[in-house]
Design an enzyme around this catalytic site. Structure first.
Site, mmCIF file in Angstrom:
data_model
loop_
_atom_site.group_PDB
_atom_site.id
_atom_site.type_symbol
_atom_site.label_atom_id
_atom_site.label_comp_id
_atom_site.label_asym_id
_atom_site.label_seq_id
_atom_site.Cartn_x
_atom_site.Cartn_y
_atom_site.Cartn_z
ATOM 1 C CE LYS A 216 77.207 26.348 77.428
ATOM 2 N NZ LYS A 216 77.817 27.931 77.790
ATOM 3 N NE ARG A 256 83.990 23.923 74.949
ATOM 4 C CZ ARG A 256 83.082 23.330 76.227
ATOM 5 N NH1 ARG A 256 81.785 23.411 75.565
ATOM 6 N NH2 ARG A 256 83.420 22.446 76.886
#
Length: 296
Positions: A216, A256
């Protein structure tokens, strides 16, 4: 399939985006053979679950119609399931989730926490499958404008509790629920760091917690060059591994990730050293401000 919600070891969820526009791997696995091959490879590297998604949730992403989303994911799920690979469906739509479950998916991973489609609770209840409820305030196109909190951890905890209560009222069994703080979804970089530092407050909800920081943008900003250029998504693996191990050490049920092997290796080291637990001081923060980029 083993009941992953009750898994004693950290669960590793491998990301498989069958989309043309995801933030880090859009278009790489749009072809059926490429997608299935990648899913099998991630499973072979140690992923307990392959999370198949057919709609990008990066900021600003336009929605696709449910027929297109289903057409992307269902053949992949069918092939992976036939190959013995456990699969979750990453969707906010009940129709897509139902089709995916019929094709062999075992878990519904819903970034909207049930808010985007009120029929999702019925689908999950009737299937009896695990349901990941992520913290969410709105679709990708406008979520940057929703990143306003009095205290992000307190507010996210309260809003997740509301989603859990709604699921329970709809008849979903408590032991089928997993929560996710939704890093990057209506969150700035500083919000992401606060949530990471104060995971025990979210774990107080009493449900398994899925943590998804993989690649991210707040990691890219943290690792920026001297001139401020963020580290590209594909070069954020070490930071992803670090955040994932710290989350597990703080009590997360699962992580994840895009890069499965490195995470699995790091968690093997964590287990070999006795699985030490980390509890950060309440209110600890770090990092710098900036917008996140959703899930894919």
């Amino acid at each position: 399939m083993t009941d992953l919600v009750r898994a004693p070891a950290p669960v590793v969820m491998g990301v498989l985006n069958v989309t043309p526009d995801s933030f880090s791997d859009g278009g790489r696995y749009a072809d059926l053979d490429a997608a299935v091959g990648h899913g099998v490879r991630l499973h072979g590297e140690g992923a307990h679950l392959i999370d198949v998604g057919g709609e990008s949730t990066r900021p600003g992403a336009e929605r696709v119609d449910p027929e297109t989303e289903a057409a992307r994911v269902v053949p992949v799920i069918r092939e992976l399931s036939a190959a013995g690979v456990p699969v979750s469906i990453d969707t906010t739509r009940a129709r897509v989730a139902e089709a995916a479950l019929t094709a062999g998916a075992a878990v519904v991973n819903d970034v909207s926490g049930g808010l985007a489609d009120p029929d999702m609770a019925r689908v999950v209840r009737d299937a009896g499958c695990p349901w990941v409820l992520m913290h969410w305030r709105g679709h990708s196109r406008g979520m940057r404008e929703l990143a306003h909190y009095t205290d992000v951890v307190t507010d996210v905890r309260a809003e997740l509790a509301q989603r859990v209560d709604a699921a329970l009222r709809a008849g979903v069994a408590a032991d089928r629920i997993v929560v996710d703080p939704g890093l990057g979804f209506a969150k700035t970089a500083e919000h992401n760091w606060q949530l990471s530092a104060r995971l025990p407050e979210l774990l107080d909800l009493g449900y398994p917690l899925l943590f998804g920081a993989s690649r991210k943008s707040y990691l890219g900003r943290l690792l920026a060059t001297a001139d401020g250029t963020p580290r590209p998504p594909d070069d954020r693996e070490a930071a992803t591994v670090a955040t994932s191990v710290l989350a597990v050490a703080a009590g997360a049920w699962g992580v994840r990730v895009h890069d499965v092997r490195a995470t699995v290796d790091a968690l093997a080291v964590w287990r070999a050293t006795g699985g030490p637990r980390l509890v950060a001081p309440v209110g600890a923060t770090t990092g710098s401000a900036g917008a996140g980029e959703g899930r894919r």
